[in-house]
Structures are given as C-alpha cells and as structure tokens.
Design a protein around this motif. Structure first.
Motif, PDB file in Angstrom:
ATOM      1  N   MET A  40      -0.404   5.752  -3.582  1.00 30.25           N
ATOM      2  CA  MET A  40      -0.586   6.580  -2.406  1.00 30.25           C
ATOM      3  C   MET A  40       0.016   5.371  -0.834  1.00 30.25           C
ATOM      4  N   VAL A  41      -0.670   4.266  -1.847  1.00 30.82           N
ATOM      5  CA  VAL A  41      -0.846   2.550  -0.839  1.00 30.82           C
ATOM      6  C   VAL A  41       0.182   2.757  -0.621  1.00 30.82           C
ATOM      7  N   VAL A  44       1.898   4.945   2.460  1.00 26.28           N
ATOM      8  CA  VAL A  44       1.158   4.180   3.916  1.00 26.28           C
ATOM      9  C   VAL A  44       1.704   3.001   3.633  1.00 26.28           C
ATOM     10  N   ASP A  45       2.331   2.448   2.602  1.00 23.97           N
ATOM     11  CA  ASP A  45       2.370   0.902   3.546  1.00 23.97           C
ATOM     12  C   ASP A  45       1.786  -0.128   3.053  1.00 23.97           C
ATOM     13  N   GLY A  46       0.716   0.309   2.376  1.00 25.29           N
ATOM     14  CA  GLY A  46      -0.749  -0.190   2.173  1.00 25.29           C
ATOM     15  C   GLY A  46      -1.049  -1.590   2.029  1.00 25.29           C
ATOM     16  N   ASP A  47      -1.315  -2.770   3.035  1.00 24.73           N
ATOM     17  CA  ASP A  47      -1.199  -3.964   2.093  1.00 24.73           C
ATOM     18  C   ASP A  47      -2.583  -4.045   1.831  1.00 24.73           C
ATOM     19  N   LEU A  48      -2.406  -4.223  -0.123  1.00 24.98           N
ATOM     20  CA  LEU A  48      -4.319  -4.477  -0.066  1.00 24.98           C
ATOM     21  C   LEU A  48      -4.329  -6.347  -0.210  1.00 24.98           C
ATOM     22  N   GLN A 170       0.425   8.770   8.973  1.00 27.78           N
ATOM     23  CA  GLN A 170       0.929   9.728   7.383  1.00 27.78           C
ATOM     24  C   GLN A 170       1.573  10.131   7.074  1.00 27.78           C
ATOM     25  N   ARG A 171       2.621  10.905   7.945  1.00 31.16           N
ATOM     26  CA  ARG A 171       3.920  12.153   8.531  1.00 31.16           C
ATOM     27  C   ARG A 171       4.787  11.158   9.179  1.00 31.16           C
ATOM     28  N   LEU A 176       7.403   9.594   5.476  1.00 34.13           N
ATOM     29  CA  LEU A 176       8.901  10.471   4.494  1.00 34.13           C
ATOM     30  C   LEU A 176       9.434   9.780   4.377  1.00 34.13           C
ATOM     31  N   ALA A 177       9.804   8.762   3.944  1.00 35.49           N
ATOM     32  CA  ALA A 177      10.777   7.625   3.144  1.00 35.49           C
ATOM     33  C   ALA A 177      10.489   7.559   1.873  1.00 35.49           C
ATOM     34  N   ALA A 178       8.913   7.436   1.809  1.00 38.88           N
ATOM     35  CA  ALA A 178       8.938   6.724   0.556  1.00 38.88           C
ATOM     36  C   ALA A 178       7.891   8.365  -0.374  1.00 38.88           C
TER      37      ALA A 178
END
Length: 273
Positions: A40-41, A44-48, A170-171, A176-178
């Motif tokens: 999921m991260v 969505v390009d999550g940055d922890l 998210q869409r 989509l690319a990921a």
C-alpha cells in the motif's frame, strides 16, 4: 505526553499492526499485515520519513501516513488507538506531519475524510484544510455479458486522452503505474482499467459516455462477484451509469486540500482526536 517520531523508525509489521489498531471501530475497519502495508505504501508513494507515529510509554498509539509526489502531498490515513483517543494525539501528529511536509518542500496536501467522521473533519478544517469536492464509493452486483478485454495500457491511454475529472490520489496515473495485474476494458465510447482479486472487480479508472459506461460496467461486473469504484467524483458519468444498473453508494467522502504556504492554524476548539 506522546512522543512523535518518523514512522520509518518502526518496521513494516509494527506499522501494519498499528494502522489496523487505529482503525478499530471505524466505519470501514482495515486489517493489514506487513507485506500488504508495504505494498500500500509503495502504491501511493508513501514517505515514512515524513509520516509520524505517536508513542506513549514505549507503545505506538497513533499514526499519520504521508505520501509525496513532487510538491504534492497526501494524507493516506490517520488514527489513534481507541484507548488513547480524545487526548490531542491526532492533532499533534497532524501538525508534526504537516511541518515535516512543508520542510521537505511539499506545497499542497490533500486528503479524504468520510462524511460521517465529524470530529476528523472539524480537526482538518481547523488546521486550514478546505473542501474541494465530494467523492463516492460505489458497489455493483449486476450481471452483464462478459466483455472483451484489452491491454491495460491501451485502456489507460484512451482514458488519459479523454479525461474530464482529476483522478483522486489512490487512482491517479502514478498509483496505477505501481499496481501489478491490471486489466483493461474498452467498448465504443467508454474504457476502464481494473483489477480482479478474490472475486471482486476493483475499477481503478473509468470514463466515457453514460450509455457506453452502462455496458462496460455491467460487463466488468461479470468478471467477479461484485464491483467497486473507490472515490468516484460526484457527478462523474459513471455515477449515473452505476445508479441505472442498480448500484449503490456505500460511502461519501469529502476531499480536502491545504496549501502549505503559511503558518499552520492554531487550535480554536477543545475537540480532540
């Protein structure tokens, strides 16, 4: 007082368990394991490093997930475990995450919040977030003729060339690319990109005219036991098509946005999250 730290300081299994615990009792409970949280991260390009966790007595009790694409940011989830709610932890996490985002060069942050979640909406609005539009979560169980599929890239190219609504985070195209295992549908006048997993058809992007969309969505539903569309902008032609097919709105969300160009507003209410 809670200690606020970058989420990157916890491993993905602990973050997944924390995220799950924070959504206990929510309108739509979320259950994640480590690999699912990591996927999921990534999607969505999550940055922890920008995301924040709250720790009380060495125990993680809250999380705010921040995603980043260039100068755009997105809050992909925020919550506090039940026994620590209404103590100001959510407010403190959000402020720390927005400070980190601003320092990292993010200029605008968006998020979605359920229409029923009045405490969270009030908190976001006090922080300066403003309403952008309504988003709807649709489901459909109608049957149709099995459609002819095309390559996902072909359907996506059709949609990009005719896009009339900005896609939610998210869409959008980067999300989509990921995603692996995408599938495409294309009829005369409509197209969709989707995934089919566990009997559920998840429509990722969709567009076209109302009548062609009816044919396309009914056909898409035949590929599984049910169909869902997450965060479809209110007024999108697919909303009318889904309604006419007997679909239902499972939830409504408000998309909010904040420009990080000035000081974050101080709290003006005693409400707590």
């Amino acid at each position: 007082m809670a200690q606020l730290s970058p989420a990157a300081e916890l491993d993905v299994d602990r973050l997944a368990a924390l995220f799950t615990a924070c959504y206990e009792g929510y309108w739509f409970p979320i259950t994640l394991d480590g690999p699912t949280f990591a996927s999921m991260v990534e999607m969505v390009d999550g940055d922890l490093d920008l995301s924040r966790v709250a720790i009380v007595d060495r125990e993680p009790v809250g999380i705010v997930l921040v995603a980043r694409r260039g100068t755009e940011g997105w809050i992909g989830g925020m919550g506090v475990v039940a026994r620590h709610r209404r103590r100001g932890i959510g407010e403190a996490m959000l402020r720390a995450a927005l400070d980190a985002a601003r320092a990292a060069g993010i200029e605008r942050v968006t998020l979605e919040v359920l229409e029923e979640n009045l405490p969270a909406r009030a908190l976001y609005e006090r922080r300066g977030f403003e309403h952008v539009r309504e988003l709807e979560i649709w489901s459909l169980e109608a049957d149709g003729e099995e459609p002819s599929e095309v390559d996902a890239d072909t359907a996506h190219a059709w949609l990009r060339a005719r896009r009339t609504h900005r896609e939610p985070w998210q869409r959008d195209d980067a999300s989509l690319a990921a995603l692996p295992d995408k599938r495409g549908l294309l009829v005369d006048g409509a197209a969709a990109v989707m995934r089919v997993k566990g009997g559920r058809v998840s429509v990722l992007q969709v567009g076209g005219g109302r009548a062609p969309l009816q044919k396309l969505l009914a056909g898409a539903c035949s590929l599984g036991e049910s169909l869902t569309v997450l965060n479809l902008p209110a007024g999108h032609p697919a909303c009318s098509a889904l309604e006419e097919l007997g679909g239902r709105i499972d939830a409504r969300q408000h998309e909010l946005a904040l420009a990080l160009s000035g000081p974050i507003r101080p709290t003006r209410s005693a409400d707590r999250l």
